[in-house]
Enzyme design. Structure first.
Site, mmCIF file in Angstrom:
data_model
loop_
_atom_site.group_PDB
_atom_site.id
_atom_site.type_symbol
_atom_site.label_atom_id
_atom_site.label_comp_id
_atom_site.label_asym_id
_atom_site.label_seq_id
_atom_site.Cartn_x
_atom_site.Cartn_y
_atom_site.Cartn_z
ATOM 1 N N LYS A 10 1.177 -0.875 0.314
ATOM 2 C CA LYS A 10 -0.014 -0.360 0.100
ATOM 3 C C LYS A 10 0.980 1.484 0.198
ATOM 4 O O LYS A 10 2.207 1.442 0.147
ATOM 5 C CB LYS A 10 -1.115 -0.357 1.068
ATOM 6 C CG LYS A 10 -2.253 -1.357 1.084
ATOM 7 C CD LYS A 10 -3.223 -1.623 2.703
ATOM 8 C CE LYS A 10 -4.108 -1.911 2.743
ATOM 9 N NZ LYS A 10 -4.746 -2.176 2.914
ATOM 10 N N TYR A 50 -12.034 -1.880 -4.112
ATOM 11 C CA TYR A 50 -13.129 -1.784 -1.833
ATOM 12 C C TYR A 50 -13.657 -2.186 -2.032
ATOM 13 O O TYR A 50 -15.134 -1.616 -1.460
ATOM 14 C CB TYR A 50 -11.987 -0.611 -1.407
ATOM 15 C CG TYR A 50 -10.580 -1.803 -1.259
ATOM 16 C CD1 TYR A 50 -10.588 -2.631 0.055
ATOM 17 C CD2 TYR A 50 -9.611 -0.849 -1.836
ATOM 18 C CE1 TYR A 50 -9.055 -2.985 0.050
ATOM 19 C CE2 TYR A 50 -8.478 -0.996 -1.089
ATOM 20 C CZ TYR A 50 -7.720 -2.444 -0.322
ATOM 21 O OH TYR A 50 -6.662 -2.558 0.018
ATOM 22 N N PHE A 58 -15.730 3.586 6.597
ATOM 23 C CA PHE A 58 -14.258 4.277 5.818
ATOM 24 C C PHE A 58 -13.440 4.008 4.537
ATOM 25 O O PHE A 58 -12.278 3.827 4.413
ATOM 26 C CB PHE A 58 -12.956 2.667 7.374
ATOM 27 C CG PHE A 58 -13.292 1.307 6.805
ATOM 28 C CD1 PHE A 58 -12.773 1.286 5.199
ATOM 29 C CD2 PHE A 58 -14.409 0.452 7.716
ATOM 30 C CE1 PHE A 58 -13.187 -0.771 5.703
ATOM 31 C CE2 PHE A 58 -14.117 -0.464 7.704
ATOM 32 C CZ PHE A 58 -13.555 -1.478 6.669
ATOM 33 N N ARG A 86 -2.124 -13.648 4.836
ATOM 34 C CA ARG A 86 -3.151 -13.303 6.144
ATOM 35 C C ARG A 86 -1.838 -13.869 7.230
ATOM 36 O O ARG A 86 -1.772 -12.336 8.072
ATOM 37 C CB ARG A 86 -3.819 -14.519 5.773
ATOM 38 C CG ARG A 86 -5.045 -13.844 5.164
ATOM 39 C CD ARG A 86 -5.757 -12.688 4.276
ATOM 40 N NE ARG A 86 -6.643 -11.787 5.592
ATOM 41 C CZ ARG A 86 -7.235 -10.675 5.404
ATOM 42 N NH1 ARG A 86 -7.126 -10.190 4.101
ATOM 43 N NH2 ARG A 86 -7.416 -10.239 7.035
ATOM 44 N N THR A 92 -5.648 -6.765 10.938
ATOM 45 C CA THR A 92 -6.058 -5.894 10.136
ATOM 46 C C THR A 92 -5.568 -4.794 11.122
ATOM 47 O O THR A 92 -4.671 -3.243 10.114
ATOM 48 C CB THR A 92 -7.699 -5.424 9.931
ATOM 49 O OG1 THR A 92 -7.851 -6.589 8.784
ATOM 50 C CG2 THR A 92 -7.619 -4.281 8.997
ATOM 51 N N ARG A 103 2.265 -6.093 9.825
ATOM 52 C CA ARG A 103 1.440 -5.279 10.123
ATOM 53 C C ARG A 103 2.189 -4.370 11.615
ATOM 54 O O ARG A 103 2.261 -3.585 11.820
ATOM 55 C CB ARG A 103 -0.035 -5.450 9.959
ATOM 56 C CG ARG A 103 -0.467 -5.378 8.653
ATOM 57 C CD ARG A 103 -1.832 -5.792 8.647
ATOM 58 N NE ARG A 103 -2.757 -5.207 7.043
ATOM 59 C CZ ARG A 103 -3.368 -5.767 6.879
ATOM 60 N NH1 ARG A 103 -4.105 -7.171 8.019
ATOM 61 N NH2 ARG A 103 -4.275 -5.530 5.801
ATOM 62 N N ASN A 113 -2.446 0.133 6.726
ATOM 63 C CA ASN A 113 -1.330 -0.782 7.092
ATOM 64 C C ASN A 113 -0.704 -1.860 6.312
ATOM 65 O O ASN A 113 -0.498 -3.049 6.554
ATOM 66 C CB ASN A 113 -2.473 -1.729 7.734
ATOM 67 C CG ASN A 113 -3.558 -1.893 6.867
ATOM 68 O OD1 ASN A 113 -4.002 -1.657 5.436
ATOM 69 N ND2 ASN A 113 -4.727 -2.554 7.700
ATOM 70 N N HIS A 116 -2.112 -5.427 1.535
ATOM 71 C CA HIS A 116 -3.264 -5.907 1.495
ATOM 72 C C HIS A 116 -2.989 -8.026 0.532
ATOM 73 O O HIS A 116 -1.936 -8.084 0.466
ATOM 74 C CB HIS A 116 -4.219 -5.431 0.443
ATOM 75 C CG HIS A 116 -5.220 -6.664 -0.504
ATOM 76 N ND1 HIS A 116 -6.402 -6.501 0.661
ATOM 77 C CD2 HIS A 116 -5.683 -7.324 -1.560
ATOM 78 C CE1 HIS A 116 -7.406 -7.408 -0.845
ATOM 79 N NE2 HIS A 116 -6.745 -7.212 -1.254
ATOM 80 N N GLU A 127 -9.644 -10.771 -7.613
ATOM 81 C CA GLU A 127 -8.590 -9.915 -7.454
ATOM 82 C C GLU A 127 -7.219 -9.796 -8.070
ATOM 83 O O GLU A 127 -6.785 -9.093 -8.868
ATOM 84 C CB GLU A 127 -8.067 -9.979 -6.120
ATOM 85 C CG GLU A 127 -8.648 -9.273 -5.094
ATOM 86 C CD GLU A 127 -8.841 -9.237 -3.571
ATOM 87 O OE1 GLU A 127 -7.779 -9.674 -2.911
ATOM 88 O OE2 GLU A 127 -9.625 -9.312 -2.509
HETATM 89 P P1 ADP Z 1 -7.924 -6.346 5.456
HETATM 90 O O1 ADP Z 1 -7.369 -6.086 4.961
HETATM 91 O O2 ADP Z 1 -7.381 -7.208 7.302
HETATM 92 O O3 ADP Z 1 -8.778 -7.834 4.843
HETATM 93 P P2 ADP Z 1 -10.766 -5.125 5.659
HETATM 94 O O4 ADP Z 1 -11.200 -5.824 5.049
HETATM 95 O O5 ADP Z 1 -11.657 -5.550 6.578
HETATM 96 O O6 ADP Z 1 -9.184 -6.262 6.146
HETATM 97 O O7 ADP Z 1 -10.520 -3.673 5.645
HETATM 98 C C1 ADP Z 1 -10.072 -3.339 4.339
HETATM 99 C C2 ADP Z 1 -8.681 -2.237 4.307
HETATM 100 O O8 ADP Z 1 -9.979 -0.576 4.931
HETATM 101 C C3 ADP Z 1 -7.905 -2.652 5.531
HETATM 102 O O9 ADP Z 1 -7.382 -3.226 5.958
HETATM 103 C C4 ADP Z 1 -7.509 -0.841 5.937
HETATM 104 O O10 ADP Z 1 -6.498 -0.249 5.265
HETATM 105 C C5 ADP Z 1 -9.018 -0.408 5.926
HETATM 106 N N1 ADP Z 1 -10.121 -0.634 7.346
HETATM 107 C C6 ADP Z 1 -10.631 -1.943 8.139
HETATM 108 N N2 ADP Z 1 -10.940 -1.254 9.281
HETATM 109 C C7 ADP Z 1 -10.639 0.284 9.642
HETATM 110 C C8 ADP Z 1 -11.451 0.956 10.443
HETATM 111 N N3 ADP Z 1 -12.286 0.676 10.722
HETATM 112 N N4 ADP Z 1 -11.171 2.635 10.259
HETATM 113 C C9 ADP Z 1 -10.176 2.449 9.019
HETATM 114 N N5 ADP Z 1 -9.858 1.939 7.920
HETATM 115 C C10 ADP Z 1 -10.178 0.759 8.331
HETATM 116 MG MG MG Z 2 -9.763 -7.601 3.657
#
Ligand code: ADP
Ligand code: MG
Length: 139
Positions: A10, A50, A58, A86, A92, A103, A113, A116, A127
């Site tokens: 990212k 997304y 968010f 993962r 996350t 992370r 973070n 992805h 994807e």
């Molecule tokens: P992951 O990337 O671990 O699969 P998610 O799919 O739940 O997590 O969310 C996608 C991305 O959105 C996260 O990696 C992070 O960059 C962002 N994100 C997730 N939850 C939040 C939140 N509560 N507030 C702000 N950004 C968030």
């Molecule tokens: Mg995700």
């Protein structure tokens, strides 16, 4: 089982010039980069990629972040690559991520973070196809 998964480094990580560090951690976890490119996502690409989060509070912040700088999109291959990726990514929220994960060690915040990773075989296929054609994946 050998699998493929979609990984994104990212903008917080490309900005800090730590792509190599992240790729090393992925490689050390038994994953192989079999396709890779550095791109700057358009707003439409970020929103579409997304779209599963389009109802989340968010979503807007996430899409703005994802277009704030270049990203590195890559296909990773390996045994159980989806879960393996993962695992090495960590939770996350970096504050909740286990020590030694990408992370925990490198992320800036919950939004920024660093990485992805696809979360299921179905999503991995979608994807990967979002960014790569079969002829882009050279092994
Ligand atoms: P992951 O990337 O671990 O699969 P998610 O799919 O739940 O997590 O969310 C996608 C991305 O959105 C996260 O990696 C992070 O960059 C962002 N994100 C997730 N939850 C939040 C939140 N509560 N507030 C702000 N950004 C968030
Ligand atoms: Mg995700």
């Amino acid at each position: 089982m050998t699998e493929r998964t979609l990984s994104i480094i990212k903008p917080d990580a490309t900005r800090r010039n730590i792509c190599g560090k992240i790729i090393s951690m992925l490689e050390d976890a038994g994953l192989r980069v079999i396709a890779q490119k550095r791109i700057h996502l358009t707003e439409n690409q970020a929103k579409n990629f997304y779209s599963v989060h389009s109802e989340s509070p968010f979503y807007q912040e996430l899409c703005e972040f994802m277009i704030s700088g270049p990203v590195v999109v890559q296909v990773l291959e390996g045994e159980n690559a989806i879960n393996r990726n993962r695992d090495v990514m960590g939770a996350t929220n970096p504050e909740q991520a286990a020590p030694g994960t990408i992370r925990k060690e490198l992320a800036v915040s919950l939004t920024e973070n660093s990485v992805h990773g696809s979360d299921s075989p179905e999503n991995a296929a979608v994807e990967i196809a979002f960014f790569f054609s079969d002829t882009d994946i050279v092994g």
